[in-house]
Design a protein around this motif. Structure first.
Motif, mmCIF file in Angstrom:
data_model
loop_
_atom_site.group_PDB
_atom_site.id
_atom_site.type_symbol
_atom_site.label_atom_id
_atom_site.label_comp_id
_atom_site.label_asym_id
_atom_site.label_seq_id
_atom_site.Cartn_x
_atom_site.Cartn_y
_atom_site.Cartn_z
ATOM 1 N N THR A 1 38.810 114.926 6.856
ATOM 2 C CA THR A 1 38.718 115.873 7.967
ATOM 3 C C THR A 1 38.373 117.259 7.456
ATOM 4 O O THR A 1 37.406 117.872 7.889
ATOM 5 C CB THR A 1 40.022 115.911 8.785
ATOM 6 N N LEU A 2 39.176 117.747 6.468
ATOM 7 C CA LEU A 2 38.879 119.044 5.861
ATOM 8 C C LEU A 2 38.824 118.844 4.354
ATOM 9 O O LEU A 2 39.593 118.060 3.798
ATOM 10 C CB LEU A 2 39.980 120.057 6.186
ATOM 11 N N ALA A 3 37.931 119.570 3.691
ATOM 12 C CA ALA A 3 37.834 119.424 2.241
ATOM 13 C C ALA A 3 37.472 120.763 1.629
ATOM 14 O O ALA A 3 36.632 121.492 2.158
ATOM 15 C CB ALA A 3 36.782 118.389 1.871
ATOM 16 N N GLY B 1 29.525 118.963 5.071
ATOM 17 C CA GLY B 1 30.209 118.883 6.355
ATOM 18 C C GLY B 1 29.452 118.032 7.368
ATOM 19 O O GLY B 1 29.863 117.926 8.511
ATOM 20 N N PHE B 2 28.318 117.455 6.968
ATOM 21 C CA PHE B 2 27.488 116.654 7.872
ATOM 22 C C PHE B 2 27.139 117.453 9.124
ATOM 23 O O PHE B 2 27.109 116.941 10.227
ATOM 24 C CB PHE B 2 28.181 115.334 8.240
ATOM 25 N N TYR B 3 26.896 118.727 8.924
ATOM 26 C CA TYR B 3 26.535 119.604 10.035
ATOM 27 C C TYR B 3 25.142 119.230 10.500
ATOM 28 O O TYR B 3 24.248 118.993 9.687
ATOM 29 C CB TYR B 3 26.574 121.057 9.560
ATOM 30 N N ASN B 4 24.961 119.156 11.791
ATOM 31 C CA ASN B 4 23.691 118.682 12.296
ATOM 32 C C ASN B 4 23.238 119.546 13.471
ATOM 33 O O ASN B 4 23.642 119.345 14.597
ATOM 34 C CB ASN B 4 23.833 117.222 12.735
ATOM 35 N N ASN B 5 22.411 120.532 13.149
ATOM 36 C CA ASN B 5 21.970 121.459 14.175
ATOM 37 C C ASN B 5 20.480 121.725 13.983
ATOM 38 O O ASN B 5 20.060 122.280 12.973
ATOM 39 C CB ASN B 5 22.779 122.771 14.039
ATOM 40 N N SER B 6 19.684 121.298 14.939
ATOM 41 C CA SER B 6 18.229 121.399 14.770
ATOM 42 C C SER B 6 17.787 122.865 14.720
ATOM 43 O O SER B 6 16.770 123.191 14.121
ATOM 44 C CB SER B 6 17.515 120.665 15.899
ATOM 45 N N ASN C 1 34.538 118.297 8.597
ATOM 46 C CA ASN C 1 33.694 117.122 8.787
ATOM 47 C C ASN C 1 33.202 117.047 10.234
ATOM 48 O O ASN C 1 33.928 116.671 11.140
ATOM 49 C CB ASN C 1 34.482 115.860 8.423
ATOM 50 N N HIS C 2 31.920 117.401 10.405
ATOM 51 C CA HIS C 2 31.380 117.455 11.773
ATOM 52 C C HIS C 2 31.169 116.081 12.388
ATOM 53 O O HIS C 2 30.852 115.983 13.568
ATOM 54 C CB HIS C 2 30.071 118.248 11.775
ATOM 55 N N VAL D 1 30.546 128.703 13.144
ATOM 56 C CA VAL D 1 31.451 128.420 12.032
ATOM 57 C C VAL D 1 31.294 126.973 11.521
ATOM 58 O O VAL D 1 32.202 126.157 11.630
ATOM 59 C CB VAL D 1 32.925 128.676 12.425
ATOM 60 N N PRO D 2 30.133 126.662 10.960
ATOM 61 C CA PRO D 2 29.936 125.285 10.468
ATOM 62 C C PRO D 2 30.813 124.957 9.264
ATOM 63 O O PRO D 2 31.244 123.816 9.105
ATOM 64 C CB PRO D 2 28.463 125.248 10.072
ATOM 65 N N ALA D 3 31.087 125.957 8.431
ATOM 66 C CA ALA D 3 31.951 125.779 7.262
ATOM 67 C C ALA D 3 32.499 127.161 6.928
ATOM 68 O O ALA D 3 31.931 128.169 7.345
ATOM 69 C CB ALA D 3 31.172 125.224 6.083
#
Lengths: 662, 335
Positions: free
Chosen positions: A447-449, A481-486, A295-296, A519-521
């Motif tokens: 946190t982790l899933a 993971g709500f990863y947020n990278n433009s 979870n980012h 390593v986003p996921a």
């Protein structure tokens, strides 16, 4: 017992003409209406026994099946022409025409649900050219792959029927059940209940025969229009049985009461009476990725070192053998579906070699290295509890959520947690019930899933990258993971517009490098297509000895489970795999995906600046907006009010009762 | 006021209060638990080929349609209002089916299993228990009592699994699950009834065997106490036949067992809910498990409304019957 379904209370199916299915539908049948958001197995998106798409991509073969459509032509960068089969007919004998396609598209747009819903950014218009020719025009986003995916796999509905329903109930058509007289076909509208009672008119070779709370029965249409092209399916009846748990379904499969199953089976090799695609390990075909999502939004995962250390600490081989029964091999960190060669070509093996010392891009477990990463980054055990604290001295307490009852995942989470404890992280597995699991994933309350990705499409790996990395998505539709990278978003946008495969590869390489660095996921295993069968009553199931078809878990909409039934013969009869199920150049009718891809790269794609197209996404660069947030059911405040209410009521009752008793 | 009416009124007010509290808990509990039904529907759809844009649209629409965006106390008041007007709402997971319709379909199957299993085990258990007490020290007593003790302590679901393993898998005498053959649909044909009865054996046994054990133990204690009473001694001195004394003892110790049946109903129902899941038997157990699993709030509420209501009503009726049989209760109610 007065509640028995009225229309067809007398059903006694001949066992030898019936295929019993399980594993695709876990709750009672809802609706057979293409325009409804929820559908029943067999309708379209989950089986396609009733409504057929124009074309269907089959991932395991990397081929397209021309179904209602006969051929297609990508005229230029904005226009696709689809030619319909002149012989295609609805089950009431009326021809399937371009008008049906156009009407289905327009109506679906209008009511916000149905075969065209969600295609807004990708398809801007659908037009009748002549009776059997339809023209699709690309949408604003100029995303050719998504445009083609929506247009080609579009399933038309019968205009002459749908029109009548729409006239009666308007936009409430989405609540129509379309059960063809097997249920009370009533739609509630604002002005009251409207009875529909129209016959069920379909394009596929099966229609609904009977259903109750525990089964759905489809009956074959013996004069189906496609029988001269595809032949007829073997079974006269298809029955999907609805179970509550795997155990009963497995028991019935072992006893031959179920012929075709899509359920999790532990140690399938122990059951001689159950057939699988492969005779030995891995038994099943892979379907998508099982991912460990981090979870980012949790500040702790802002640190790439921690994410990397976790990836290196997991003993993948142990998880694969102990938790997943050897049904899967270790997936590539690149998120490229390397088991199929036609997808593997998008993996940059040089880059993978550089990062992981193997061309597949598989991460090699190395706990010492993981510890080293953490130590160098300043993670220390400050308070002496044998677990590390963050460089700023904060305690680390993580847990891995998994749905309880998913036994393979529960074991996997336990193993991963103990691997992470080995490198000094305080991690425990936390099984929660499925509802709670979704609640936690959706609200970023974990946190982790352990989770999954969508299945690869004809434009893989783009679809998987989008599912895992696109900051515009939130669970459950993607980006768990709500990863947020433009940067990731930009690569995705560019890749969708790439003109040549070299250019495409360039962007995929960038994405792969980003994944290795960031390593986003973490991909843990391939999720498995639970395709298993019993040969007690039916033969001809596709498997490695009889590989006339592929990927036939009954729930795999992208491989249209329907096709499997064409190859089935009754036990005792001869097995006859359908002749059409071959590529065109081998005498069949299947269209190789590369034909489409070559049309794709031939057309010129105009330059569009990302800022213009993705103006909506700029807001999400700071904080992804969850569209569901404002609608979240309010809990805490209301709950307190309710609780106080209950307490007051109880007090009143007790006082009243005591007075009475005096 | 006449004591009987008074007693009746007090009991009735307790019944209503208990019902109200229980049903309120059924409203709040699932909502405190994380997760909501709409998320799960969307999660299910997300594995298919629908686009994220569309799924968001659906999610918003469903939350609004089922009023999940309203504050909890508003939802609660609406629920109470509807419950009193007999409207249990529409199920979220079962595509807008009226909850009453779903329950009406499932409840008969549960009652068909629950009532015979309870009555048969009550009759058999009490008879055996009384016999065992009467024949103190014989082999019959030892066997009955020890079997009773063991079976009464076995959980229903475990008994169900043992029976499935032995009689369905190993011996293959009876089907392992569901209420009737999957090639049939419910009807009043002989073929269907035959199939139903064959499928009935194991679920019935798994519930009846366990409850019978409980009744044996209870009855034996009661009957043993009864055997020491003066009227038994007196009858024995008068040389009244053993069978007649046994009948006296049986009848006199049965009284408390009548109320016991009401208490037992709840336990059996709870056990049956799990047993049904093991047998994939389409009663309320399956429906409740599905409702809880999908967080289908209206369905959960509806099921509890009916189940609790049925149980309370059964208790009420049994207590009332007891009052009619035993005047001591009636008299006791005066003070």
């Amino acid at each position: 017992m007065a509640m028995l379904p009225s229309a067809s209370a007398q059903v006694s199916l001949p066992r030898e003409d019936t295929v019993f299915v399980t594993g695709a539908q876990w709750s009672p049948a809802s609706t057979w209406n293409l325009f409804s958001p929820s559908q029943t197995w067999g309708t379209y998106t989950s089986g396609g026994f009733m409504y057929l798409p124009l074309f269907q991509y089959i991932a395991g073969l990397n081929m397209w099946v021309p179904i209602i459509g006969e051929s297609f032509e990508l005229v230029n960068e904005t226009t696709l022409l689809v030619y319909l089969r002149p012989e295609a007919k609805w089950s009431d004998g009326k021809p399937i025409t371009a008008e049906d396609v156009e009407y289905t598209y327009k109506l679906s747009r209008e009511v916000g649900s149905g075969p065209a819903a969600g295609s807004e950014p990708y398809i801007s218009d659908v037009k009748v050219i002549d009776t059997h020719t339809v023209q699709f025009t690309i949408g604003e986003e100029k995303n050719l792959p998504m445009f083609l995916l929506y247009a080609l796999q579009f399933a038309p509905a019968p205009k002459h029927i749908i029109e009548q329903v729409y006239e009666k109930v308007g936009a409430d058509i989405i609540n129509w059940r379309n059960c063809g007289g097997t249920c009370d076909d009533i739609v509630s509208t604002e002005s009251g209940d409207v009875r529909i009672d129209l016959p069920q008119v379909v394009s596929g070779p099966y229609k609904l025969y009977y259903f109750d709370e525990l089964r759905i029965v489809y009956e074959r249409i013996d004069d189906w229009w496609g029988k001269d092209i595809f032949g007829l399916p073997g079974p006269k009846y298809l029955v999907h049985r609805i179970y509550l748990s795997n155990e009963q379904a497995l028991l019935d499969l072992r006893q031959g009461n179920v012929d075709w199953s899509g359920i999790f089976i532990p140690n399938v090799g122990n059951f001689k009476e159950i057939g699988t695609f492969y005779k030995s390990k891995p038994y099943f075909r892979p379907g998508a990725f099982v991912m460990l999502y981090l979870n980012h939004r949790d500040p702790i995962f802002q640190d790439t070192n921690l994410r990397k250390a976790i990836a290196y600490a997991i003993d993948y081989q142990e998880v694969l053998t102990k938790a997943f029964y050897g049904y899967s091999e270790q997936p590539s960190m690149s998120l490229v579906f390397t088991v199929f060669p036609h997808y593997r070509m998008w993996l940059n093996t040089t880059l993978a070699q550089e990062y992981f010392s193997n061309p597949e891009g598989r991460i090699q477990t190395n706990k010492e290295f993981a510890k080293q990463i953490l130590a160098q980054a300043g993670y220390k055990d400050v308070d002496g509890d044998d677990y590390l604290e963050t460089p700023t001295g904060e305690k680390i307490e993580l847990n891995i959520i998994i749905p309880t009852g998913w036994t393979d995942w529960m074991i996997a989470a336990d193993l991963i947690a103990s691997d992470l404890q080995d490198i000094g992280l305080n991690v425990v597995a936390n099984p929660v019930d499925y509802g709670a699991y979704w609640g936690m994933v959706n609200s970023a309350g974990y946190t982790l899933a352990l989770g999954w990705t969508s299945s690869p499409s004809f434009y893989h790996p783009w679809d998987t990258y989008r599912y895992v990395l696109d900051p515009r998505l939130t669970p459950p539709t993607g980006n768990w993971g709500f990863y947020n990278n433009s940067k990731a978003l930009e690569f995705l946008v560019q890749a969708a517009k790439a003109e040549t495969s070299e250019e495409l590869m360039k962007y995929y390489t960038e994405v792969q490098r980003l994944i290795y660095e960031e390593v986003p996921a973490i991909p843990i295993a391939y999720s498995v297509q639970w395709y298993a069968y019993s040969e007690k009553y039916w033969k001809g199931w596709p498997n490695e000895d009889n590989p006339w078809w592929t990927e036939v878990a009954p729930y795999r909409e992208y491989s249209l489970p329907l096709w499997l039934t064409f190859g089935l013969s009754k036990s005792g009869e001869e097995i006859k795999p359908p002749q059409w199920a071959k590529p065109k150049d081998e005498g069949g009718i299947l269209i190789p995906n590369k034909e489409l891809l070559s049309q794709l790269t031939e057309v010129f794609v105009p330059e569009i600046t990302p800022t213009e197209t993705f103006s909506t996404s700029s807001a999400s660069e700071t904080e992804p907006q969850s569209p569901s947030e404002p609608q979240e059911p309010s809990r805490s405040s209301g709950f307190i009010i309710g609780l106080v209410g209950i307490i007051i009521v109880v007090i009143i009752i007790v006082i009243g009762a005591r007075k009475l008793l005096k | 006021m006449r004591p009987l009416y008074r007693y009746f009124l007090i009991k009735l007010s307790f019944l209503l209060a208990t019902y109200f509290v229980a049903v309120s808990i059924a409203f709040f509990l699932p909502r405190i638990a994380p997760g909501n039904p709409v998320q799960q529907i969307i999660a299910g759809l997300s594995q298919g080929s629908l686009s994220p844009e569309l799924l968001d649209q659906y999610q918003r629409r469903l939350i609004e349609e089922f009023g999940l965006n309203k504050p909890l106390h508003v939802q609660y008041l609406e629920f109470l209002k509807n419950a009193f007007s007999g409207n249990l709402g529409t199920s979220i997971s079962s595509f807008r089916q009226p909850v009453t319709k779903l329950i009406a379909w499932h409840l008969p199957w549960t009652l068909l299993l629950l009532i015979p299993a309870t009555l048969v085990s009550w009759a058999v258990g009490n008879y055996l228990g009384a016999r065992a007490a009467y024949r103190r020290g014989t082999l019959f007593e030892k066997i009955t009592v020890s079997t009773g003790i063991i079976t009464s302590q076995i959980p229903y679901y475990w008994m169900a699994m043992v029976l499935i393993f032995a009689f369905a898998i190993k011996l293959g005498w009876v089907p392992s699950g569901s209420a009737y053959d999957p090639t049939l649909a419910p009807s009043f044909s002989w073929e269907f009834i035959k199939s139903y009865l064959r499928h009935y054996i194991l679920p019935f046994l798994s519930i009846a065997l366990v409850s019978t054990g409980g009744w044996i133990i209870g009855m034996r204690v009661l009957a043993t106490m009864e055997l020491g009473s003066t009227y038994v001694n007196f009858s024995e001195r008068l040389n009244v036949s053993n069978e007649i004394i046994f009948r006296y003892v049986l009848r006199n110790s049965l009284l408390p067992q009548v109320t016991g049946i009401a208490i037992q109903l709840g336990t059996v129902m709870a056990g049956q809910i799990i047993t049904e899941q093991i047998f994939n038997y389409q009663g309320m157990g399956i429906l409740l498990a599905r409702a809880l699993g999908t967080r289908d709030y209206p369905l959960i509420q509806g099921i509890f409304l009916i189940l609790i209501g049925t149980l309370l009503l059964a208790n009420f009726i049994v207590e009332f019957i007891y009052v009619l049989i035993d005047p001591r209760i009636r008299l006791g109610a005066r003070e």
